[in-house]
Write an enzyme that holds these catalytic residues in place. Structure first.
Site, PDB file in Angstrom:
ATOM      1  N   HIS A  53       0.852  -1.190   0.000  1.00  0.00           N
ATOM      2  CA  HIS A  53       0.000   0.000   0.000  1.00  0.00           C
ATOM      3  C   HIS A  53       0.885   1.237   0.000  1.00  0.00           C
ATOM      4  CE1 HIS A  53       1.052   0.435   4.198  1.00  0.00           C
ATOM      5  NE2 HIS A  53       0.635  -0.806   4.431  1.00  0.00           N
TER       6      HIS A  53
HETATM    7  P1  TYD Z   1      -1.139  -2.447   7.920  1.00  0.00           P
HETATM    8  O1  TYD Z   1      -0.581  -1.050   8.004  1.00  0.00           O
HETATM    9  O2  TYD Z   1      -2.021  -2.766   6.741  1.00  0.00           O
HETATM   10  O3  TYD Z   1       0.035  -3.501   8.004  1.00  0.00           O
HETATM   11  P2  TYD Z   1       1.234  -3.778   6.985  1.00  0.00           P
HETATM   12  O4  TYD Z   1       1.372  -2.574   6.117  1.00  0.00           O
HETATM   13  O5  TYD Z   1       2.408  -3.998   7.871  1.00  0.00           O
HETATM   14  O6  TYD Z   1       0.919  -5.003   6.217  1.00  0.00           O
HETATM   15  O7  TYD Z   1      -1.902  -2.735   9.273  1.00  0.00           O
HETATM   16  C1  TYD Z   1      -2.538  -3.974   9.521  1.00  0.00           C
HETATM   17  C2  TYD Z   1      -3.699  -3.711  10.469  1.00  0.00           C
HETATM   18  O8  TYD Z   1      -3.193  -3.291  11.744  1.00  0.00           O
HETATM   19  C3  TYD Z   1      -4.604  -2.591   9.983  1.00  0.00           C
HETATM   20  O9  TYD Z   1      -5.723  -3.092   9.300  1.00  0.00           O
HETATM   21  C4  TYD Z   1      -5.007  -1.889  11.245  1.00  0.00           C
HETATM   22  C5  TYD Z   1      -3.954  -2.222  12.265  1.00  0.00           C
HETATM   23  N1  TYD Z   1      -3.069  -1.081  12.600  1.00  0.00           N
HETATM   24  C6  TYD Z   1      -3.426  -0.259  13.661  1.00  0.00           C
HETATM   25  O10 TYD Z   1      -4.478  -0.432  14.301  1.00  0.00           O
HETATM   26  N2  TYD Z   1      -2.584   0.771  14.000  1.00  0.00           N
HETATM   27  C7  TYD Z   1      -1.438   1.016  13.337  1.00  0.00           C
HETATM   28  O11 TYD Z   1      -0.686   1.975  13.667  1.00  0.00           O
HETATM   29  C8  TYD Z   1      -1.088   0.169  12.227  1.00  0.00           C
HETATM   30  C9  TYD Z   1       0.173   0.380  11.457  1.00  0.00           C
HETATM   31  C10 TYD Z   1      -1.934  -0.872  11.924  1.00  0.00           C
END
Ligand code: TYD
Length: 137
Positions: A53
C-alpha cells in the site's frame, strides 16, 4: 541536495561499546519530523509479505531492529529495492510511495517511525489508484 521528500537511507549514530553497541534516533535530528507513532512488525511467518500500500500524506522510517528483510518501493515512476539488515540504518519513505516488505528472516523485527497517528483513510491499497494519483505530480 537531499530534500526531506527523497527516498533514502538515514544513518543513525552508532556508539560502539565493549558492553554492547547503542544507536539512537531523535525527532528533528536524525528523524526529520515530529514523531507521532511507532509500531513494529514481528513474528512474520516465512514467505509472508507485509505492506502493499501507499499513504496519501504519511511519512515513515523503516528500521530492521533485528534480522533482515527487503523493502520494495515504487514512487510511481521507478522501483527502489533495499535489503535492510542493520539496526543503525533507517529507510526514509515519503508519502505517496508504494511499499512492500518481504523476505523476513527468522525473528526479524521491523520498527516503523511515523509522523502521524493511525488513520485508515490515509491508506491507498489499490495499486492502479496509486499510479493514477502519482501521475502529474
Ligand atoms: P497495515 O498497516 O495494513 O500492516 P502492513 O502494512 O504492515 O501489512 O496494518 C494492519 C492492520 O493493523 C490494519 O488493518 C489496522 C492495524 N493497525 C493499527 O491499528 N494501527 C497502526 O498503527 C497500524 C500500522 C496498523
Amino acid at each position: 541536495m537531499l530534500q526531506d521528500g527523497d527516498i533514502r537511507l538515514i544513518n543513525f549514530p552508532k556508539i560502539f561499546d565493549e558492553r554492547g553497541n547503542l544507536s539512537v534516533l531523535q525527532a528533528g535530528k536524525e528523524v526529520p519530523f515530529e514523531i507521532k507513532r511507532v509500531y513494529w512488525v514481528y513474528d512474520v511467518p516465512g514467505g509472508e509479505i507485509r505492506g502493499s500500500h501507499a499513504f496519501k500524506t504519511v511519512t515513515e522510517i523503516i528500521i530492521a531492529i533485528s534480522g533482515s528483510f527487503d523493502v520494495i518501493l515504487h514512487d510511481g515512476e521507478k522501483e527502489h529495492r533495499f535489503n535492510l539488515n542493520r539496526s543503525y540504518y533507517g529507510l526514509f519513505v515519503p508519502k505517496l510511495v508504494w511499499r512492500s516488505i518481504e523476505n523476513f528472516s527468522t525473528n526479524s523485527l521491523a520498527l516503523v517511525v511515523t509522523d502521524q497517528l493511525y488513520n485508515e483513510n490515509e491508506y491507498i491499497r489499490d495499486y492502479e489508484a496509486f499510479i493514477n494519483q502519482t501521475k502529474g505530480l
